[in-house]
Structure formats: structure tokens, C-alpha cells
Design a protein around this motif. Structure first.
Motif, PDB file in Angstrom:
ATOM      1  N   MET A 152       6.641  -1.124 -14.483  1.00 12.63           N
ATOM      2  CA  MET A 152       8.015  -1.267 -14.022  1.00 12.63           C
ATOM      3  C   MET A 152       8.365  -2.749 -13.955  1.00 12.63           C
ATOM      4  SD  MET A 152       8.233   1.375 -10.852  1.00 12.63           S
ATOM      5  CE  MET A 152       7.480   2.994 -10.970  1.00 12.63           C
ATOM      6  N   SER A 198      10.337  -5.973 -12.301  1.00 14.81           N
ATOM      7  CA  SER A 198      10.799  -6.370 -10.976  1.00 14.81           C
ATOM      8  C   SER A 198      12.221  -6.894 -11.059  1.00 14.81           C
ATOM      9  CB  SER A 198       9.871  -7.453 -10.417  1.00 14.81           C
ATOM     10  OG  SER A 198       9.834  -8.553 -11.298  1.00 14.81           O
ATOM     11  N   SER A 236      12.708  -1.588  -7.605  1.00 21.36           N
ATOM     12  CA  SER A 236      12.077  -2.135  -6.399  1.00 21.36           C
ATOM     13  C   SER A 236      10.843  -1.349  -5.983  1.00 21.36           C
ATOM     14  CB  SER A 236      13.089  -2.158  -5.242  1.00 21.36           C
ATOM     15  OG  SER A 236      14.154  -3.025  -5.518  1.00 21.36           O
ATOM     16  N   GLY A 237      10.509  -0.293  -6.713  1.00 17.24           N
ATOM     17  CA  GLY A 237       9.264   0.408  -6.428  1.00 17.24           C
ATOM     18  C   GLY A 237       9.338   1.908  -6.292  1.00 17.24           C
ATOM     19  N   ASP A 290       9.907   5.843  -7.370  1.00 13.52           N
ATOM     20  CA  ASP A 290       9.782   6.646  -8.589  1.00 13.52           C
ATOM     21  C   ASP A 290      11.034   7.480  -8.810  1.00 13.52           C
ATOM     22  OD1 ASP A 290       6.990   6.047  -9.272  1.00 13.52           O
ATOM     23  OD2 ASP A 290       6.496   7.147  -7.440  1.00 13.52           O
ATOM     24  N   LYS A 323       7.091   8.450  -5.048  1.00 11.80           N
ATOM     25  CA  LYS A 323       7.819   7.670  -4.047  1.00 11.80           C
ATOM     26  C   LYS A 323       9.316   7.940  -4.195  1.00 11.80           C
ATOM     27  CE  LYS A 323       4.407   3.940  -3.987  1.00 11.80           C
ATOM     28  NZ  LYS A 323       4.179   2.494  -4.247  1.00 11.80           N
ATOM     29  N   GLN A 345      13.251   7.479  -2.766  1.00 16.15           N
ATOM     30  CA  GLN A 345      14.196   6.671  -1.991  1.00 16.15           C
ATOM     31  C   GLN A 345      15.558   7.369  -2.005  1.00 16.15           C
ATOM     32  OE1 GLN A 345      14.216   3.553  -0.246  1.00 16.15           O
ATOM     33  NE2 GLN A 345      16.242   4.343   0.251  1.00 16.15           N
ATOM     34  N   GLN A 375       8.563   5.782   4.072  1.00 11.83           N
ATOM     35  CA  GLN A 375       8.604   4.574   3.253  1.00 11.83           C
ATOM     36  C   GLN A 375       9.449   3.521   3.943  1.00 11.83           C
ATOM     37  OE1 GLN A 375      10.629   5.173  -0.396  1.00 11.83           O
ATOM     38  NE2 GLN A 375      10.045   3.223  -1.273  1.00 11.83           N
ATOM     39  N   VAL A 413      14.639   0.427   1.586  1.00 11.61           N
ATOM     40  CA  VAL A 413      14.996  -0.323   0.390  1.00 11.61           C
ATOM     41  C   VAL A 413      16.514  -0.457   0.392  1.00 11.61           C
ATOM     42  CG1 VAL A 413      14.966  -0.322  -2.127  1.00 11.61           C
ATOM     43  CG2 VAL A 413      13.031   0.605  -0.881  1.00 11.61           C
ATOM     44  N   LYS A 430      10.190  10.508   1.569  1.00 12.81           N
ATOM     45  CA  LYS A 430       9.134   9.729   0.930  1.00 12.81           C
ATOM     46  C   LYS A 430       7.800  10.389   1.136  1.00 12.81           C
ATOM     47  CE  LYS A 430       6.432   6.312  -0.329  1.00 12.81           C
ATOM     48  NZ  LYS A 430       5.170   6.790   0.128  1.00 12.81           N
ATOM     49  N   SER A 462       3.858   9.803  -0.500  1.00  9.82           N
ATOM     50  CA  SER A 462       3.053   9.045  -1.453  1.00  9.82           C
ATOM     51  C   SER A 462       1.593   9.344  -1.247  1.00  9.82           C
ATOM     52  CB  SER A 462       3.324   7.538  -1.280  1.00  9.82           C
ATOM     53  OG  SER A 462       2.986   7.133   0.023  1.00  9.82           O
TER      54      SER A 462
END
Length: 273
Positions: free
Chosen positions: A1, A3, A130-131, A133, A213, A215, A260, A263, A271, A273
Motif C-alpha cells: 500500500m 502512504s 492510511s492502513g 483494508d 482492518k 474503518q 482500531q 483515522v 475493526k 484484526s
């Protein structure tokens, strides 16, 4: 991914990677595909396409055998649109067909009725780079809202969401909403195999079961502009419930869950994980 990066003046970094400016302070390398399932939505498409950001890599329109000018209007509005003919029936089938046609690393699901604001896509993509999925739209997270939900539908959505949270260890605020985005690799882990409106619930459950993950992104749902929805609260609510029960009864392993960190300053739900 990739950044989050400050956009270079030339649109490339020293290694030659091309970045797409998303806003004045954000640029991304991953190409973004937008999937729009549509059947007889010619009148609504101008409202849908005018909100789509120009940095999108591709728009995939899945035509459900429209009898109006849906395809012609889409091609006029977005000359490079990729039109895919749906051979089956149902929203789930249309989305699965569209996902297969995507070439982008990030896939965004947008309804064709004008209820979604394409300008929100930047928030979804920002969460992914930003992280996360899976970036899941929510009308009931802080900052979200809806102009198009009856009291019965709202209560039904809340009840079904509560069941999913209890049974699968999620912390969702919204369950039956079709504005979502995810990395393409997620498709290998969630194995979509349903044809109707319940596809959104199936995705939400299987990303939890896969330990991805998630968000939540606050989103505002507007009224359908033209035409009538094919959604039927009782019928489709029962189909959603059946999916929940079937997913709970199968033996795929559930991962442990933990919240999580936020964000983009939004409340995080769902979330695992």
C-alpha cells in the motif's frame, strides 16, 4: 500500500512513480476504480457523475439490461467509462460483475440513484492509504446522516446491525449501506456469492471474519432524485437476516477483535484484526 504523500510538483517522485492529486495536501499512487451498478438510471446519472473526482482511474458501469438511455448517458458524461453488461439479476450479481472488470488497486462502490456524494470518495481512499483494508460508509457515525430512510427501515437496520455486532464481534454503527471502498486484495478473502441487496451485509460480515482492518467513514445519504427504489424493507430485511444466520452457522474461524485507533478524526467501528 502507498502512504499519504505531499504531491510532487511534477506528479512523480524521484523514482518515477506517478501520483494522482486527491486534494491540496494529498496524493496517492494506487489507481482507484469506481463501480456503479445501474438499471434504468439515465435521469440520475448526471447527478452521480458530476460529483465524481477527476482523479479517478476508471469508472465501471454495470448495466442491468436497461431499457432507457443509461449506457448512452454514461458514455456522454464520462467518455472513458467501462460499460459491462450484467448477465444475471440483482445488486449483488451486478457488483460482483463490476468488481471482476476493475483494474484499479482500490475499488469504490457507488449507487446510481444520486443518493451518494462522490466527493466523499477522498475520505474513503484516505482511510485505505492510511492502513485500513475496508472503508465502510456509515450514515450513523458522527458526521453522517440520511434523508432517505423510513422509521421502519431505520429500526430494522439498527436491529440487524446489533445482531451482527453481537454474533461476530463487530462494532458497526450501520449495516445495510452500499457506499464502501476497499483494496482489491480483499476480494480474495471474502468470496462474494449472493445476488441481492444483502450483498452489503455479506461483505460487512466476511471482512470481520477474515480479520481485515475496517474503518467506518461518516457518509450522508441523499434522497433518490428520480424513479423508485427496488428495495423492499420486509423482503430484503428477511434476506439480510438469512445471510446473518447462514454466516453464523458456517464454520469459518472468527478472529479476535479489538478497537482500531481513529483515522481522519472519525469514530471507528467494526475493526477486527
Amino acid at each position: 500500500m502507498s502512504s499519504v504523500l505531499q504531491p510532487p510538483a511534477t506528479g512523480k517522485d524521484p523514482a518515477g512513480t506517478t501520483y494522482r492529486p486527491v486534494s491540496s495536501h494529498l496524493a496517492i499512487a494506487p489507481p482507484v476504480s469506481v463501480v456503479i451498478p445501474a438499471m434504468n438510471e439515465a435521469e440520475n446519472l448526471p447527478y452521480v457523475f458530476k460529483t465524481l473526482p477527476d482523479w479517478i482511474h476508471e469508472v465501471v458501469l454495470v448495466d442491468g439490461n436497461s431499457t432507457d438511455d443509461t449506457v448512452a448517458v454514461a458514455r456522454e458524461l464520462w467518455p472513458d467509462v467501462k460499460v459491462v453488461e450484467q448477465r444475471g439479476k440483482g445488486k449483488g450479481d451486478a457488483l460482483i460483475t463490476g468488481f471482476k472488470a476493475c483494474t484499479g488497486d482500490i475499488i469504490v462502490m457507488v449507487d446510481a440513484d444520486g443518493s451518494a456524494d462522490g466527493q466523499e470518495i477522498v475520505s474513503y481512499v484516505s482511510a485505505l492509504v492510511s492502513g485500513a483494508d475496508f472503508a465502510k460508509g456509515s450514515r450513523f457515525a458522527n458526521g453522517g446522516g440520511t434523508d432517505d430512510m423510513t422509521f421502519i427501515r431505520k429500526m430494522g437496520n439498527a436491529a440487524l446491525c446489533s445482531v451482527v455486532n453481537r454474533k461476530f464481534g463487530a462494532r458497526y454503527t450501520d449495516l445495510c449501506y452500499g457506499y464502501n471502498a476497499f483494496w482489491r486484495h480483499c476480494l480474495d478473502k471474502i468470496e462474494l456469492d449472493c445476488t441481492g441487496f444483502e450483498v452489503e451485509t455479506l461483505m460487512n460480515i466476511r471482512v470481520v471474519k477474515a480479520g481485515l482492518k475496517v474503518q467506518e467513514i461518516p457518509s450522508h445519504e441523499y434522497l433518490r432524485i428520480h424513479g423508485a427504489s427496488n428495495l423492499r424493507a420486509v423482503r430484503d430485511g428477511l434476506r439480510v437476516l438469512r445471510v446473518i444466520l447462514e454466516e453464523r452457522s458456517n464454520r469459518r474461524a472468527l478472529r479476535g477483535s479489538r478497537p482500531q485507533s481513529p483515522v481522519l478524526g472519525s469514530t471507528v467501528r467494526g475493526k477486527v484484526s
